[in-house]
Design a protein around this motif. Sequence first.
Motif, PDB file in Angstrom:
ATOM      1  N   GLN A 314       0.814  -1.216   0.000  1.00 16.89           N
ATOM      2  CA  GLN A 314       0.000   0.000   0.000  1.00 16.89           C
ATOM      3  C   GLN A 314       0.847   1.265   0.000  1.00 16.89           C
ATOM      4  O   GLN A 314       0.368   2.333  -0.380  1.00 16.89           O
ATOM      5  CB  GLN A 314      -0.942   0.005   1.207  1.00 16.89           C
ATOM      6  N   ARG A 374     -10.647  -0.743   7.334  1.00 17.43           N
ATOM      7  CA  ARG A 374      -9.862  -0.213   6.213  1.00 17.43           C
ATOM      8  C   ARG A 374      -9.657  -1.267   5.135  1.00 17.43           C
ATOM      9  O   ARG A 374      -9.596  -0.940   3.950  1.00 17.43           O
ATOM     10  CB  ARG A 374      -8.508   0.316   6.686  1.00 17.43           C
ATOM     11  N   GLU A 378     -10.720  -0.333   1.402  1.00 17.74           N
ATOM     12  CA  GLU A 378      -9.740  -0.290   0.314  1.00 17.74           C
ATOM     13  C   GLU A 378     -10.026  -1.348  -0.754  1.00 17.74           C
ATOM     14  O   GLU A 378      -9.737  -1.137  -1.935  1.00 17.74           O
ATOM     15  CB  GLU A 378      -8.331  -0.439   0.890  1.00 17.74           C
ATOM     16  N   GLU A 381     -12.836   0.163  -2.850  1.00 17.56           N
ATOM     17  CA  GLU A 381     -12.275   1.227  -3.689  1.00 17.56           C
ATOM     18  C   GLU A 381     -11.571   0.644  -4.911  1.00 17.56           C
ATOM     19  O   GLU A 381     -11.677   1.180  -6.023  1.00 17.56           O
ATOM     20  CB  GLU A 381     -11.300   2.081  -2.872  1.00 17.56           C
TER      21      GLU A 381
END
Length: 652
Positions: A314, A374, A378, A381
């Motif tokens: 990431q 998260r 993510e 997304e």
Amino acid sequence: MITRLARLACAVLAASSVAAATVVRPNADTDAASSRPNLFLPASVPVSRSAGDAEHDSRSASALNKFKVLDEFLEALRVMQDDYFEPWLGQWPKAIDWTAAVIGTHVAGALSSLSQGLSAEEGIKEKENMITTYFSQLLSYYFGQDAFAIRNEAYDDMLWVVLGWLEAVQFIDFHTTLYHQSTAEDDSNVNRAGPGLHNQSWYGNLWTPAFSHRARIFWDIASQGWDNKLCGGGMTWNPRLEPYKNAITNELFIAASTSMYLYFPGDTNNSPFLNTHDPLASDALASGANSTGSGDPHNPQHLQAALSGYFWLQHSDMKNKLGLFVDGFHISGWKNISNPNTRCDQRNDMVYTYNQGVLLTGQIGLWKVTGDQRFLREGHELIQSVINATGYDLFREKPIDNIADLKPGQLPPWRGLGRAGVLEDVCDVGGQCSQNSQTFKGIFFHHLTAFCAPLDMAYFKTQPTESEAGSLAREFYERTARDHRAACSSYIGWLRHNVDAALLTKDADGKFGMWWTAGLLKINPTSLDAATLSDAFTLESNSVDYRTYGVPNDNTWVSSPILAQPPTSPMREQPLYEGGNQAPLTGRRTKHAPAEDINDSADAGTSDPRTEDDHHPTDPNNRGRGRTVETQGGGLAVLRCLWELTQRAADL
């Protein structure tokens, strides 16, 4: 059992979840789930619809319903196994090592879907016979898989093996539960069965130790690819090439490590399956001694590897402006003694569909372990970035480009990872996809299916809820699960659109093509002239499609290039060594790809003589390698994904 490390992570993250829950808790006067914004979708995307409501159906041009999808799913699986699999070899003979591992994963995933999705009304005997048939083929593949050869290949090749056999272990665990339920409900069988026949476990459990052992062996060997000296961490792709840290190897390491932590039942097998008398053939990390402790279930070593890999990826700057993962990084001048460089500073901006998929399995797995939202956020997304990059509007539930407006022979514009709302790899439009590339779309949809599975509430069911903090944490968790399912449901329109396109590429034998968009365009390959193809997509100048054409024979990839080709000579797909994979390219012929023309390969499968000749193909999907077991796996995976998500959306 949750280990000490996992408990610590859960405790920390539960506190953050409580804090978040405090912020979003609605007023008592307006306590309606529908009034809350979805945690994982942009505000512009409606989330109140479900797969079966009349409004959705009226907006969708698809004629598919859940029964039609199931029929197509079963037919895709049948064709893949009947036409491509040879039980006596335990192989899909035209697959290569890593693509066969992926196909095996598709079969194991399909078995889980069929075990769960086919109810007793469909016929318990027929269902069990079908599942047993396909499982016996998967078992045959265990012995047909060339495990010795794969140990000498790249680290990503090894990690596909890990994911495949852990997928099989998950199926065995799940089907065993249903098998016991069905036999317990059959009173007549219980009454007739003697004490030796009653309480027998499903026979597939006999093979869990073997599958688990292979997964452990390959995880242990592949973990040697993690390197902290270059780029501050990350997995190296291939130990026999110049250092290259790419997205797929790191995503695989994250997904495989998380899956090892969650699903690996342990391994007490002391056999390394290596020649211990030959020191060159022995691998300390793949020995029966198990000195690393990786043979234990729920091992913190696996969880730590997954978390380290995730946080490195990431922060690796491996995403482009569309939110898509590019392929990877070289390290410029890393062997320069006077100015040694250890940073990942030479990015290959090539995009592939599978680089957007494998991480999803790691993300849903890490959420299951930690409860950290998260990982879900993510993941969603990333999925939405992919959908946007195909040119599909989630809000309007249709492509942003109208195919009807195209002139004859004209292609819809390239949107970053597809066109006309359909997922594409760059090689699709030119019919140049290699065996590697033909596998990619199926991988994406397999991991999308895993990510969109209903969230397990087992952990939170064991937590005290008497306190206000505990009650808020549970409330927020339940909202997370509901919003996750609703967000996944919002992708169904896009999935239907891709399934429609994929189905239109099927030939008379039920085999799927590679370029799904062609099914919607009804385009003749002769209209795809050089000018059209050159305008088919826009790529960054530093994009190298080595997965389609092979590894360039230059200093970036190999330390001592040999038999270098002229700069204008196209790249070719060639093996690293005889029988291996991913070699530096030279001008010499190989059994996989003649130097003159890659499409003249013996396994190219260029045309169907019943409908066309080799020089004037009328079907865009008969170009290049044509229809293969890899393209069939892609069709199977997207159908399974639509069926699974449609089933889950009905529960909203």
